[in-house]
Design an enzyme around this catalytic site. Sequence first.
Site, PDB file in Angstrom:
ATOM      1  N   HIS A 119      74.946 -22.802   3.134  1.00 36.02           N
ATOM      2  CA  HIS A 119      73.946 -23.336   2.209  1.00 36.02           C
ATOM      3  C   HIS A 119      73.935 -24.853   2.320  1.00 36.02           C
ATOM      4  O   HIS A 119      74.984 -25.476   2.515  1.00 36.02           O
ATOM      5  CB  HIS A 119      74.289 -22.906   0.775  1.00 36.02           C
ATOM      6  CG  HIS A 119      73.350 -23.457  -0.251  1.00 36.02           C
ATOM      7  ND1 HIS A 119      71.997 -23.239  -0.212  1.00 36.02           N
ATOM      8  CD2 HIS A 119      73.579 -24.229  -1.349  1.00 36.02           C
ATOM      9  CE1 HIS A 119      71.426 -23.846  -1.235  1.00 36.02           C
ATOM     10  NE2 HIS A 119      72.359 -24.455  -1.944  1.00 36.02           N
ATOM     11  N   HIS A 171      76.744 -29.256   3.845  1.00 31.99           N
ATOM     12  CA  HIS A 171      76.724 -27.848   4.261  1.00 31.99           C
ATOM     13  C   HIS A 171      77.941 -27.161   3.681  1.00 31.99           C
ATOM     14  O   HIS A 171      79.060 -27.666   3.761  1.00 31.99           O
ATOM     15  CB  HIS A 171      76.750 -27.740   5.786  1.00 31.99           C
ATOM     16  CG  HIS A 171      76.887 -26.334   6.294  1.00 31.99           C
ATOM     17  ND1 HIS A 171      78.103 -25.743   6.532  1.00 31.99           N
ATOM     18  CD2 HIS A 171      75.952 -25.399   6.589  1.00 31.99           C
ATOM     19  CE1 HIS A 171      77.920 -24.512   6.966  1.00 31.99           C
ATOM     20  NE2 HIS A 171      76.623 -24.284   7.016  1.00 31.99           N
ATOM     21  N   CYS A 230      66.956 -23.755   2.472  1.00 26.87           N
ATOM     22  CA  CYS A 230      67.630 -24.853   1.777  1.00 26.87           C
ATOM     23  C   CYS A 230      67.768 -26.061   2.691  1.00 26.87           C
ATOM     24  O   CYS A 230      67.773 -27.199   2.223  1.00 26.87           O
ATOM     25  CB  CYS A 230      69.000 -24.396   1.271  1.00 26.87           C
ATOM     26  SG  CYS A 230      70.005 -23.575   2.525  1.00 26.87           S
TER      27      CYS A 230
END
Length: 1047
Positions: free
Chosen positions: A601, A593, A178
Amino acid sequence: MTVEQNVLQPGGAAKHQQTFLNQLREITGINDIQVLQQALKDSNGNLELAVAFLTAKNAKVPQLEEATYYQTALPGNDRYISVGSQADTNVIDLTGDDKDDLQRAIALSLEESNRAFRETGITDEEQAISRVLEASIAENKASLKRTHPEVWSDSPNPYDRKRQDNCPVGLKNVGNTCWFSAVIQSLFNLLEFRRLVLNFNPPANAQDLPRNQKEHRNLPFMRELRYLFALLVGSKRKYVDPSRAVEILKDAFKSNDSQQQDVSEFTHKLLDWLEDAFQIKAEEEREGEKPKNPMVELFYGRFLAVGVLEGKKFENTEMFGQYPLQVNGFKDLHECLEAAMIEGEIESLHSENSAKSGQEHWFTELPPVLTFELSRFEFNQALGRPEKIHNKLEFPPILYLDRYMHKNREITRIKRDEIKRLKEYLTVLQQRLERYLSYGSGPKRFPLVDVLQYALEFASSKPVCTSPVDDLGSSAPASGMLPAQTSPSTVEQQGPSSSDVPSTSPVQRSVIHKPFTQSRIPPDLPMHPAPRHITEEELSVLEGCLHRWRTEVENDTRDLQESISRIHRTIELMYSDKTMIQVPYRLHAVLVHEGQANAGHYWAYIYDHHQSRWMKYNDISVTKSTWEELERDSFGGYRNASAYCLMYINDKEQFLIQEEFNKETGQILVGMDTLPSDLRDYVKEDNKRFEKELEEWDAELAQKAQQEKLLSQIPRAPAPSPAPVQAGEPEYLEQPSRTDISKHLKEDSVQAINKALAEQEDRGPEAIMDTAIKLEYTRLLKLAQEDPPPECDYRLRHAIVYFIQNQAPKKIIERTLLEQFGDHNLSFDERCRNIMKVAQAKLEMIKPDEVNMEEYERWHQDYRNFRETTMFLMVGLEFFQKKSYMEALLYLIYAYQNNKELLSKGPYRGHDEELISHYRRECLLKLNEHAAALFESGDDQEVNNGLIIMNELIVPCLPLLLVDEMEEKDIVAVEDMRNRWCSYLGQEMEPNLQEKLTDFLPKLLDCSTEIKGFNDPPKLPSYSTHELCERYARIMLSLSRTPADGR
């Protein structure tokens, strides 16, 4: 984007002291400057010994903190500055516990770093990123090999993966990537950067053997990045796969260690690789000239460092890329910048005789794209690991940087001095105001104006002549009746039979005031305390003084508050004059974040400059967003999400976001027209492959439809009894046709016919049928209009009730009733058979334009879906009450998803969404607790079972809870589950448990909100309508007797 450099020279000169101090602070996590200076002095300037000396003092040697501090300016150094990361030779392993081993590791690390960089040109930092990429690829490949059934999978329908209109294209997460998606999308949406990448032509000698490792790495990566950007421009897919680019990065950095590392350095390292690739091309095109590198011109700036080092002044110009900013202790971006631009004792800069050290930074040249790296991680000495800083930090959509420019340094210094003076004065005023607002010397303090008001109320109360005890008079018990320490409430609790309290007469006990049981206060008990003796003269003087003092205090408080507000406003407007708003930078992207320091993620908010709106790029999901959503997710202080990187662009440099124009026609080039010919052909080929998928899917559907049509034309042999029920499907769904009604509907029809015959015995079959239909409709209408208790849902009894409540067209209801009375099951006697034939004849007379059969089918399909949803809900709740949470979860997931689709068409199409959401959420929480308990047991088998529960049930379900951001309880539940597992990061555990936890946490935290298609729903039992209503009523009644658990 750094130029690697070795600044760790043994026994460095005094001018390198500030650099060494910064490195020591970063490596050890110790911020006390005196401790660091003493360690450096004791080690005679040897950094290795200083690190060993500092770390040996701690019982637990901390791990290396995430690098966040850039190397400071030094006299005589005119070079690139390593911004946002340590130089390659600074990477030191401090994970050992033995002091001698630690020293050997430090020396070995330095030696290996220097040798590796000299031989291969690959730094330790690049090898760390290699480990990240290998972990990502391994995770992606492992996921493809899994054999266990998933809760859902990618829809096989390619139309679900088709790009809608000109919606931006997403990037597939190929296994903990990601971070890659967030960075790439942010850069791709810089149109100038996009043009540079798309129009990059490999050097003519690219086919020759590369001169070094970097060329071997960068040129193939540039080729794949061009392909990836081209697909993002012109693909017909909803999202594209970046695996080939990630594979190239993985292959470029060989590493035996696949443990996932932190990837916050990826942004500037990616730009480093691109810079190298463009440098190769620039050197080829401009032989003999100093080549210009577009990456440097786009992302690099310069600042002037002026300061004093051990009494010696210096002034130095340095280059920077990403600019690091500390977050802890600051409330907004300007405060962070002010702190970053000034180090040490800045007063000593203007003093001739001072041994103190300090420096100021002034931007001399700002890059068109200015990136701030927010340091949201700090090293916890006690725990020996980094922790995330969740503090709130605000940043503006437009940032004016005039106050940090070298050309404005004189006026900025004047304003800084004025702000400092105002803040000192503000502190004094706030302290004075606090004394008014928190008055008193004890632990409890109150506003002074309230204290004076209370005193005034006390003095003005009606005087009493007796004590609070004596005024009860004869109504109170005798002094010997109650023990000295016993209160009335104690007497009440003990009761008259207590051996400690003598028996009293009912009259005596009845007048004792019992505050929690007696509703009426005795009339002679004053409501408030009051003075016993006060003269009118005393009261007059006291009231006058208290009124005057109260007014004075109110005026003083108001004056202080107004003065504080004026000073705040003055400080806010200090840099708002015209001369200080000439360098505007607009926020282009925010990289967010979510999670803890060790796992999380990433996603990005990117501003669409042409549509003037924010977009959220979350892996394959690209959605419209708002500034309010960005604030909530990026500022911090809310959940575990916050910005870690801000990308601003010069608002006056329109070329950064300007569209391309056709030189001949002057029209804007969009989509495929912006691509070079080779990339245009590449995208066309990929689109052809996707179009082929669509065609194959359409052909498959057409073939299935043809087969179903042929099967429907095959004559069926009449059966003496209804077809057997297929296991696993609800009764309403498993009937061969809609006309085969269930037993209770047949009974309802017969009952309506009998009533009609009783009313109109002499009439013909048609008249009797009309009357029977009216009677049946009246009965069903009454049911639809009633407000039954939750356990009785009349919609389950008949489709007509469902249709009436959801305002189905009259023609739909009429045809449904005709089908009910025209069913073959009514042919058991002569009267019903005649009515059945009349109904069938009327059905045949209905013309196609009178009833829209497609709409008719949709209504009945919705009703079938409603009954199916009811059964999913009912079975799921039954499993839940049996504490079979694994089985319950799947049924409740399907119940919620189907119900949500029904409710999207109308409020009465489905069931109570909050009810299903509550029990779905409770299932997940209980399974999470169970899995955590298994993990805590430490037994290998139980740990594996717990992780299987998390990987196969919990993790795949989290996007369902996160997709609807209005469901606050679901979001909180997800945070609770994540925090439960993140809490293990600070605990001591076996290495194998730590490895499993490190492997699992990214999956838990890396959750896209993209909802994927379900397959293989759980089997449903077969119930008649009567059984369904009965079981539904039973489960709903049991829920009403169960505590709601917060629902």
